[in-house]
Design an enzyme around this catalytic site. Structure first.
Site, PDB file in Angstrom:
ATOM      1  N   GLY A   1      28.592  47.402  28.922  1.00 28.05           N
ATOM      2  CA  GLY A   1      29.703  47.310  29.876  1.00 28.05           C
ATOM      3  C   GLY A   1      30.736  48.395  29.642  1.00 28.05           C
ATOM      4  O   GLY A   1      31.023  48.769  28.499  1.00 28.05           O
ATOM      5  N   SER A   2      31.281  48.909  30.752  1.00 32.03           N
ATOM      6  CA  SER A   2      32.318  49.950  30.646  1.00 32.03           C
ATOM      7  C   SER A   2      33.624  49.467  31.275  1.00 32.03           C
ATOM      8  O   SER A   2      34.440  50.247  31.738  1.00 32.03           O
ATOM      9  CB  SER A   2      31.853  51.239  31.322  1.00 32.03           C
ATOM     10  OG  SER A   2      31.597  50.994  32.703  1.00 32.03           O
ATOM     11  N   GLY A   3      33.787  48.132  31.327  1.00 28.77           N
ATOM     12  CA  GLY A   3      35.038  47.567  31.850  1.00 28.77           C
ATOM     13  C   GLY A   3      36.081  47.541  30.749  1.00 28.77           C
ATOM     14  O   GLY A   3      36.027  48.333  29.798  1.00 28.77           O
ATOM     15  N   PHE A   4      37.006  46.592  30.838  1.00 29.82           N
ATOM     16  CA  PHE A   4      38.077  46.536  29.843  1.00 29.82           C
ATOM     17  C   PHE A   4      37.510  46.298  28.440  1.00 29.82           C
ATOM     18  O   PHE A   4      37.887  46.978  27.484  1.00 29.82           O
ATOM     19  CB  PHE A   4      39.077  45.455  30.215  1.00 29.82           C
ATOM     20  CG  PHE A   4      39.991  45.893  31.321  1.00 29.82           C
ATOM     21  CD1 PHE A   4      40.995  46.812  31.076  1.00 29.82           C
ATOM     22  CD2 PHE A   4      39.837  45.404  32.606  1.00 29.82           C
ATOM     23  CE1 PHE A   4      41.841  47.231  32.087  1.00 29.82           C
ATOM     24  CE2 PHE A   4      40.670  45.817  33.629  1.00 29.82           C
ATOM     25  CZ  PHE A   4      41.678  46.728  33.372  1.00 29.82           C
TER      26      PHE A   4
ATOM     27  N   GLU B   1      47.579  39.100  46.767  1.00 29.71           N
ATOM     28  CA  GLU B   1      47.806  40.543  46.935  1.00 29.71           C
ATOM     29  C   GLU B   1      47.125  41.065  48.197  1.00 29.71           C
ATOM     30  O   GLU B   1      47.701  41.854  48.958  1.00 29.71           O
ATOM     31  CB  GLU B   1      47.323  41.289  45.688  1.00 29.71           C
ATOM     32  CG  GLU B   1      48.265  41.034  44.517  1.00 29.71           C
ATOM     33  CD  GLU B   1      47.779  41.493  43.152  1.00 29.71           C
ATOM     34  OE1 GLU B   1      48.619  41.707  42.273  1.00 29.71           O
ATOM     35  OE2 GLU B   1      46.562  41.620  42.965  1.00 29.71           O
TER      36      GLU B   1
ATOM     37  N   GLN C   1      43.554  41.324  29.295  1.00 27.48           N
ATOM     38  CA  GLN C   1      43.977  41.306  27.898  1.00 27.48           C
ATOM     39  C   GLN C   1      43.033  40.497  27.008  1.00 27.48           C
ATOM     40  O   GLN C   1      42.869  40.817  25.828  1.00 27.48           O
ATOM     41  CB  GLN C   1      45.415  40.760  27.794  1.00 27.48           C
ATOM     42  CG  GLN C   1      46.472  41.817  28.065  1.00 27.48           C
ATOM     43  CD  GLN C   1      46.411  42.996  27.077  1.00 27.48           C
ATOM     44  OE1 GLN C   1      46.049  42.852  25.931  1.00 27.48           O
ATOM     45  NE2 GLN C   1      46.759  44.179  27.554  1.00 27.48           N
TER      46      GLN C   1
ATOM     47  N   ASP D   1      35.372  38.385  30.154  1.00 25.65           N
ATOM     48  CA  ASP D   1      35.130  37.397  31.208  1.00 25.65           C
ATOM     49  C   ASP D   1      33.867  36.567  30.999  1.00 25.65           C
ATOM     50  O   ASP D   1      33.680  35.539  31.647  1.00 25.65           O
ATOM     51  CB  ASP D   1      35.002  38.114  32.566  1.00 25.65           C
ATOM     52  CG  ASP D   1      36.356  38.455  33.157  1.00 25.65           C
ATOM     53  OD1 ASP D   1      37.371  38.252  32.466  1.00 25.65           O
ATOM     54  OD2 ASP D   1      36.393  38.939  34.308  1.00 25.65           O
TER      55      ASP D   1
HETATM   56  C1  LIG Z   1      40.184  41.910  42.073  1.00 30.74           C
HETATM   57  C2  LIG Z   1      40.556  41.585  40.664  1.00 30.74           C
HETATM   58  C3  LIG Z   1      41.890  41.611  40.279  1.00 30.74           C
HETATM   59  C4  LIG Z   1      42.249  41.325  38.963  1.00 30.74           C
HETATM   60  N1  LIG Z   1      43.560  41.371  38.602  1.00 30.74           N
HETATM   61  C5  LIG Z   1      43.895  41.176  37.305  1.00 30.74           C
HETATM   62  C6  LIG Z   1      45.230  41.312  36.885  1.00 30.74           C
HETATM   63  O1  LIG Z   1      46.128  41.571  37.680  1.00 30.74           O
HETATM   64  N2  LIG Z   1      45.516  41.136  35.562  1.00 30.74           N
HETATM   65  C7  LIG Z   1      44.538  40.845  34.644  1.00 30.74           C
HETATM   66  O2  LIG Z   1      44.829  40.733  33.458  1.00 30.74           O
HETATM   67  N3  LIG Z   1      43.264  40.688  35.030  1.00 30.74           N
HETATM   68  C8  LIG Z   1      42.918  40.855  36.327  1.00 30.74           C
HETATM   69  N4  LIG Z   1      41.621  40.711  36.719  1.00 30.74           N
HETATM   70  C9  LIG Z   1      40.625  40.292  35.734  1.00 30.74           C
HETATM   71  C10 LIG Z   1      40.201  41.428  34.839  1.00 30.74           C
HETATM   72  O3  LIG Z   1      39.887  42.562  35.606  1.00 30.74           O
HETATM   73  C11 LIG Z   1      39.014  40.974  34.013  1.00 30.74           C
HETATM   74  O4  LIG Z   1      39.414  39.864  33.247  1.00 30.74           O
HETATM   75  C12 LIG Z   1      38.501  42.065  33.103  1.00 30.74           C
HETATM   76  O5  LIG Z   1      38.028  43.131  33.866  1.00 30.74           O
HETATM   77  C13 LIG Z   1      37.402  41.525  32.201  1.00 30.74           C
HETATM   78  O6  LIG Z   1      36.918  42.562  31.410  1.00 30.74           O
HETATM   79  P1  LIG Z   1      35.395  42.569  30.950  1.00 30.74           P
HETATM   80  O7  LIG Z   1      35.211  43.755  30.090  1.00 30.74           O
HETATM   81  O8  LIG Z   1      35.017  41.245  30.424  1.00 30.74           O
HETATM   82  O9  LIG Z   1      34.577  42.739  32.301  1.00 30.74           O
HETATM   83  P2  LIG Z   1      34.643  43.908  33.368  1.00 30.74           P
HETATM   84  O10 LIG Z   1      35.906  44.663  33.284  1.00 30.74           O
HETATM   85  O11 LIG Z   1      34.276  43.264  34.650  1.00 30.74           O
HETATM   86  O12 LIG Z   1      33.482  44.880  32.914  1.00 30.74           O
HETATM   87  C14 LIG Z   1      32.138  44.516  32.962  1.00 30.74           C
HETATM   88  C15 LIG Z   1      31.319  45.770  32.764  1.00 30.74           C
HETATM   89  O13 LIG Z   1      29.980  45.424  32.526  1.00 30.74           O
HETATM   90  C16 LIG Z   1      29.135  46.177  33.370  1.00 30.74           C
HETATM   91  N5  LIG Z   1      27.938  45.375  33.555  1.00 30.74           N
HETATM   92  C17 LIG Z   1      27.832  44.161  34.120  1.00 30.74           C
HETATM   93  N6  LIG Z   1      26.556  43.728  34.040  1.00 30.74           N
HETATM   94  C18 LIG Z   1      25.866  44.689  33.393  1.00 30.74           C
HETATM   95  C19 LIG Z   1      24.506  44.848  33.017  1.00 30.74           C
HETATM   96  N7  LIG Z   1      23.588  43.902  33.246  1.00 30.74           N
HETATM   97  N8  LIG Z   1      24.129  46.002  32.410  1.00 30.74           N
HETATM   98  C20 LIG Z   1      25.025  46.980  32.149  1.00 30.74           C
HETATM   99  N9  LIG Z   1      26.323  46.882  32.492  1.00 30.74           N
HETATM  100  C21 LIG Z   1      26.742  45.741  33.100  1.00 30.74           C
HETATM  101  C22 LIG Z   1      29.965  46.418  34.617  1.00 30.74           C
HETATM  102  O14 LIG Z   1      29.465  47.517  35.351  1.00 30.74           O
HETATM  103  C23 LIG Z   1      31.317  46.693  33.965  1.00 30.74           C
HETATM  104  O15 LIG Z   1      31.368  48.031  33.511  1.00 30.74           O
HETATM  105  C24 LIG Z   1      41.241  40.995  38.031  1.00 30.74           C
HETATM  106  C25 LIG Z   1      39.905  40.962  38.424  1.00 30.74           C
HETATM  107  C26 LIG Z   1      39.562  41.253  39.734  1.00 30.74           C
HETATM  108  C27 LIG Z   1      38.125  41.222  40.145  1.00 30.74           C
END
Ligand SMILES: Cc1cc2nc3c(=O)[nH]c(=O)nc-3n(C[C@H](O)[C@H](O)[C@H](O)COP(=O)(O)OP(=O)(O)OC[C@H]3O[C@@H](n4cnc5c(N)ncnc54)[C@H](O)[C@@H]3O)c2cc1C
Length: 491
Positions: A17-20, A181, A331, A319
């Site tokens: 994953g390249s999210g947060f 929003e 966070q 998440d």
């Molecule tokens: C529209 C929206 C608004 C939001 N607003 C807020 C806010 O105001 N404040 C706040 O704190 N939070 C907010 N959030 C929530 C926040 O964005 C998430 O809690 C956060 O992104 C979680 O981080 P993560 O790394 O767990 O997942 P993500 O950031 O979703 O990253 C998941 C990563 O995994 C990758 N991935 C998924 N499946 C696979 C796979 N099988 N193979 C390889 N890669 C994969 C994806 O491409 C992505 O790069 C919001 C979310 C959304 C959708």
């Protein structure tokens, strides 16, 4: 846990994953004696909290989705691989990923899984066709096309004297921060941004309806802020329907049922789904191998140190996890990923294990419209302009990259001080490609040849050509031997 892949070789950390979670986990390992491989299904890091601004034409997708490769280019111990992870073999410590039919297997010594969550339609996945969610850049661009496209179609219809109410009714499902929003921004678009741009329609008559099964707007913010937000939205012209469960929707309508049993159907072409999340399907793969529980939203139960039962080398963050009712916010993912990185580094330096993961709540905020937001920081409850300034500062800090911060500020000036939107461009493909791709059995992979298929075809063509040449040579020899053509060999 094995401290190194092989004798003397660096410790291999794979981050999914390249999210947060993925990005902050990788960055936190920059000074560690490890080799990090980040595998993600997109080439960008995505700042999801600002997706709604891409969908409503304020920001460009590039501003909230910088290329991960560029972000990590200065981190010598990290490399980035594009690929969707399809399997994790916990016993053999292997991660299998694929992109357009190409498969890749990456071994690890430590693993951080941060694959996030997708949209949940609460068992009604058929709704997705007519009510896109908002989880990815694709979703935001499709919604941008649908929202601005609805005004265009209304203009055409109205010029012909047709009823266009269904085109000028926008329904947002889910009154959490994203729904609030979106509803606020569509209302501003209709009442402010677009009001001089059309001739046959009055965009200010557009209806924006915000629907939620819960009894209040922004439930996690408490009753008082929820009520203030509802009033502010109504002041913008948004119709707020609470205690209303969406029971059906199609191309043209949305039906909801209220708690008292009343049923209401809205005529609306543009519907946006901002309700419900479903943990990444990788959670199930991990649960099946470890016996860890999955909750109703598909999130996996982890140990208090974010590892999987029986697999201390595997951390799951963000998440995807169900732990102590932690919310699905950025966070939680950032702090969890930093905790996992610190633990991996500490083990390599023979440091004692950290105390269980503890989430430090820095607060929550949501914008309602320009200059107006709600914020909750500790015991502090803020609304209006001060909360909006706070929102602005926090989002500027967290947008990745200096140039993105500069251009985002410029775009905000255009939209908030002026009434313009710099990013209104939407193409036909952005609107229709998702539905078209979903009709293909293997998605985009069906549009490209399998790797090797071309080489196989070339080999097949080559042997066909050879066989044809050989049979022609034989025929030539027969004709010559029979004296039917040219000089007989031996004459
Ligand atoms: C529209 C929206 C608004 C939001 N607003 C807020 C806010 O105001 N404040 C706040 O704190 N939070 C907010 N959030 C929530 C926040 O964005 C998430 O809690 C956060 O992104 C979680 O981080 P993560 O790394 O767990 O997942 P993500 O950031 O979703 O990253 C998941 C990563 O995994 C990758 N991935 C998924 N499946 C696979 C796979 N099988 N193979 C390889 N890669 C994969 C994806 O491409 C992505 O790069 C919001 C979310 C959304 C959708």
């Amino acid at each position: 846990m094995s401290e190194a892949g092989q004798q003397g070789a660096p410790h291999r950390v794979v981050v999914i994953g390249s999210g947060f979670g993925g990005l902050f986990g990788t960055k936190a390992l920059r000074r560690s004696d490890v080799e990090v491989t980040m595998i993600a299904k997109t080439t960008h890091h995505l700042f999801q909290p600002l997706l709604y601004q891409v969908a409503t034409g304020i920001l460009s997708e590039g501003e909230i989705a910088p290329p991960t490769r560029e972000v990590l280019s200065g981190q010598r111990n990290a490399r980035v691989l594009l690929g969707e992870v399809t399997h994790i073999d916990l016993e053999r410590r292997l991660v299998t990923s694929q992109v357009l039919g190409r498969h890749n297997v990456t071994p690890y010594d430590s693993l951080i899984v941060a694959a996030g969550a997708g949209q949940s339609y609460f068992g009604n996945d058929q709704f997705a066709e007519f009510a896109p969610g908002m989880k990815s850049v694709d979703d935001a661009l499709e919604l941008r096309g649908r929202i601005f496209g609805a005004f265009e179609l209304a203009e055409l219809g109205a010029a012909r004297g047709e009823d266009v109410d269904h085109l000028l009714t926008f329904v947002v499902v889910g009154a959490g921060p994203t729904g609030v929003e979106m509803a606020g921004q569509i209302a501003e678009l209709a009442r402010r941004t677009l009001r001089h741009d059309f001739r046959a329609i009055n965009t200010r008559t557009a209806r924006v309806v915000l629907v939620d099964a819960a009894g209040q707007v922004l439930p996690p913010f408490g009753a008082r802020l929820g009520e203030k937000t509802k009033k502010a939205l109504e002041g913008l012209g948004v119709e707020v329907r609470l205690g209303a469960m969406v029971t059906d929707l199609d191309e043209r309508t949305l039906t909801m049922k209220y708690k008292d049993g009343t049923v209401e159907t809205l005529d609306s072409v543009t519907k946006i789904w901002a309700a419900g999340v479903q943990g990444s399907p990788l959670g199930r793969t991990l649960a099946e191998q470890t016996g860890a529980p999955l909750d109703r939203a598909g999130r996996i139960g982890v140990n208090p140190d974010l590892t999987l039962p029986g697999y201390p080398e595997v951390f799951v963050v963000g998440d995807m996890i169900a732990l102590d009712n932690l919310p699905g916010v950025a966070q939680v993912a950032i702090q969890g990923a930093k905790y996992a990185a610190k633990e991996i580094d500490g083990r390599l330096r023979d440091k004692p294990a950290q105390a269980p993961f503890h989430y430090f709540d820095k607060g929550s905020m949501a914008t309602i419209s320009r200059f107006r937001a709600v914020a909750m920081v500790g015991r502090l409850r803020l609304t209006g302009f001060v909360a909006w300034l706070m929102w602005l500062a926090v989002h500027l800090v967290y947008i990745t990259g200096f140039k993105n911060r500069v251009t985002a500020v410029l775009h905000w000036l255009v939209s908030f001080l002026g009434r313009g939107r710099s990013e209104r461009t939407a193409t036909e493909q952005q609107i229709f490609a998702r539905a078209a791709l979903e009709r293909l059995e293997r998605g985009a992979s069906d549009l490209v040849s399998d790797p090797g298929a071309y080489a196989d075809k070339r080999a097949a063509d080559e042997s066909e050509r050879r066989a044809a040449l050989e049979s022609r040579a034989l025929e030539e020899a027969r004709l010559t031997d029979a004296g039917e053509r040219g000089v007989k060999v031996g004459d």
